[in-house]
Design an enzyme around this catalytic site. Structure first.
Site, mmCIF file in Angstrom:
data_model
loop_
_atom_site.group_PDB
_atom_site.id
_atom_site.type_symbol
_atom_site.label_atom_id
_atom_site.label_comp_id
_atom_site.label_asym_id
_atom_site.label_seq_id
_atom_site.Cartn_x
_atom_site.Cartn_y
_atom_site.Cartn_z
ATOM 1 N N ASP A 82 0.787 -1.238 0.000
ATOM 2 C CA ASP A 82 0.000 0.000 0.000
ATOM 3 C C ASP A 82 0.816 1.284 0.000
ATOM 4 O OD1 ASP A 82 1.104 -0.034 2.511
ATOM 5 O OD2 ASP A 82 -0.721 -0.726 3.500
ATOM 6 N N GLU A 88 0.025 -9.076 -1.008
ATOM 7 C CA GLU A 88 -0.601 -8.508 0.198
ATOM 8 C C GLU A 88 -1.824 -7.659 -0.181
ATOM 9 O OE1 GLU A 88 0.751 -5.366 3.251
ATOM 10 O OE2 GLU A 88 1.708 -7.177 4.008
ATOM 11 N N GLU A 131 -2.231 4.993 3.036
ATOM 12 C CA GLU A 131 -2.141 3.582 2.642
ATOM 13 C C GLU A 131 -3.497 2.946 2.341
ATOM 14 O OE1 GLU A 131 -0.551 4.936 5.249
ATOM 15 O OE2 GLU A 131 1.564 4.763 4.726
ATOM 16 N N HIS A 183 6.138 5.447 13.246
ATOM 17 C CA HIS A 183 6.514 6.274 12.092
ATOM 18 C C HIS A 183 5.343 6.786 11.269
ATOM 19 C CE1 HIS A 183 5.694 2.493 10.013
ATOM 20 N NE2 HIS A 183 5.558 3.220 8.920
ATOM 21 N N ARG A 213 2.414 8.553 9.302
ATOM 22 C CA ARG A 213 2.109 9.955 9.020
ATOM 23 C C ARG A 213 1.030 10.514 9.946
ATOM 24 N NH1 ARG A 213 3.723 11.931 3.591
ATOM 25 N NH2 ARG A 213 5.172 10.248 3.192
ATOM 26 N N HIS A 260 12.921 5.548 12.911
ATOM 27 C CA HIS A 260 12.774 5.725 11.461
ATOM 28 C C HIS A 260 13.573 6.958 11.038
ATOM 29 C CE1 HIS A 260 10.691 6.548 7.656
ATOM 30 N NE2 HIS A 260 10.086 5.375 7.748
#
Ligand code: UD1
Ligand code: UDP
Length: 364
Positions: free
Chosen positions: A95, A117, A131, A205, A207, A238
């Site tokens: 994604d 996936e 995503e 991490h 967004r 990250h």
């Protein structure tokens, strides 16, 4: 048959690597690897460990890159390669924006698309962002859908994707352990695990967690350390500067939190195997931790992996109090902890890549 695998970030690389290793060995298949380089360091760590030398590297990563710039660069740099190589099928994973833009580019070139996936859904357009939309858009473009679980297959059927174009495979994340776990692993990063303490692996991490939610997460960690003397956190950070700024502001200098650079996947899996708990907003770690009998506290309001809810994971959201209470419960309620740790992994059995290969071979 020419199969072109296209990916660009750490998790895609980790989950595509076992499949690429099979494609490389398979007679009658010409495996071409294209990396976009949406991630640079975090991608290269994986390529190095799996000894994958991409045929093409679009090298698009820029500091402060945006969803628009990633999409734009992937579309414009991938197109000439697709036109030159004319693969029989393109494989994309999951994604990310690399995956969505690569699928779009393959569609514009009328090349069949296999989606590894496929079918994960939260049904909340903005969580995770972007995503959830990326994976729905890829499903609309893809021709073959490799769904990790029965639930992800059902999600695709509800969207009128034909049953004959879906194969339930398990998640390739679990195939990767065959390459990574080792009894005598020596860590590359200096991580000194204190066996007398409970080590908690922490990653964050996403967004949508940048800003207040990530600050809440850090404050919850400090609260847990105050309440429990026998706990130690390891927090691989990250490389996103917006993530690191918040983490360092809250947690730098605390002796009971080991802040590290991104771990390579060998360090990561071997560390996870020694941890008491995993606290994370990651997608992949929700699938990996149950393989090692480690319960997961998910730092999100929703998950696209509900197969684990009430079994291998607990959704804690991003409010400080709820995170603290959830971790506390797992540190004090031994029967709950044991029950979660012993649950079978609902996400796969380590054989997903060979099932995908079988499906691809059937199309020769
Ligand atoms: C991306 C994916 C997300 C996935 C995550 C895995 C999208 C929109 N998001 O998010 O789905 O969960 O990767 O980690 O595709 N950076 C480096 N070096 C690296 C990697 C990142 O410096 O090796 C920094 C760069 O400054 C970059 C920033 O991190 O601008 C953000 O990277 P980006 O790929 O845009 O977003 P992620 O949050 O990593
Ligand atoms: N991972 C890693 N090193 C780290 C952090 C994560 O190798 O420092 C691995 C983790 O084990 C999993 C994958 O990266 O295989 C998950 O990536 P990430 O959390 O960045 O993305 P997501 O899965 O949320 O898309």
């Amino acid at each position: 048959m020419k199969i072109m695998s296209i990916f660009g970030t750490r998790p895609e690389a980790i989950k595509m690597a076992p499949l690429i290793k099979l494609l490389e060995k398979e007679k009658g298949i010409n495996s071409i690897v294209v990396v976009t380089g949406q991630h640079r360091t975090q991608l290269d760590q994986v390529l190095h460990i799996f000894n994958i030398s991409p045929n093409y590297d679009l090298n698009i990563m820029k500091k402060g890159q945006t969803l628009e710039s990633i999409t734009n660069l992937v579309l414009t740099t991938l197109d000439p390669i697709l036109k030159l190589e004319k693969p029989n099928i393109v494989l994309v994973h999951g994604d990310t924006t690399t995956s969505f833009a690569a699928a779009l580019s393959a569609f514009y070139n009328q090349i069949p698309i296999g989606h590894v996936e496929a079918g994960l859904r939260t049904y909340n357009k903005y969580s995770p962002f972007p995503e959830e939309a990326n994976r729905k858009l890829i499903s609309a473009l893809a021709d073959f859908h490799f769904a990790p679980t029965n639930l992800s297959c059902e999600n695709l059927l509800k969207e009128n994707i034909k049953k004959e174009n879906i194969k339930v495979t398990g998640n390739t994340a679990l195939d990767t352990f065959e390459y990574t776990l080792s009894k005598n692993h020596t860590f590359n990063e200096p991580i000194n695990i204190d066996e007398t303490k409970k080590t908690i692996l922490l990653t964050a991490h996403r967004r949508e967690n940048l800003g207040k939610p990530l600050s809440n997460i850090c404050e919850a960690v400090l609260q847990i350390l105050e309440d429990f003397e026998d706990v130690h956190f390891v927090f691989p950070m990250h490389l996103n500067p917006s993530v690191r700024e918040i983490i360092l502001k809250h947690l730098a200098g605390n002796k009971r939190i080991t802040l590290t650079e991104p771990l390579d996947i060998l360090d990561m899996h071997n560390l996870l195997s020694k941890c008491y708990l995993c606290v994370t907003d990651s997608g992949g770690l929700q699938e990996e931790a149950p393989h090692l009998n480690v319960p997961v506290v998910v730092l999100r309001e929703v998950t696209e992996r509900p197969e684990g809810i009430g079994k291998t994971l607990i959704l804690a959201g991003t409010e400080k109090e709820n995170i603290v209470n959830t971790i506390k419960k797992l540190l004090t309620d031994n029967s709950l902890y044991e029950k979660m740790a012993k649950e079978p992994n609902p996400f796969g059995d380590g054989k997903a890549s060979s099932r995908i290969l079988e499906a691809l071979n059937a199309r020769k």
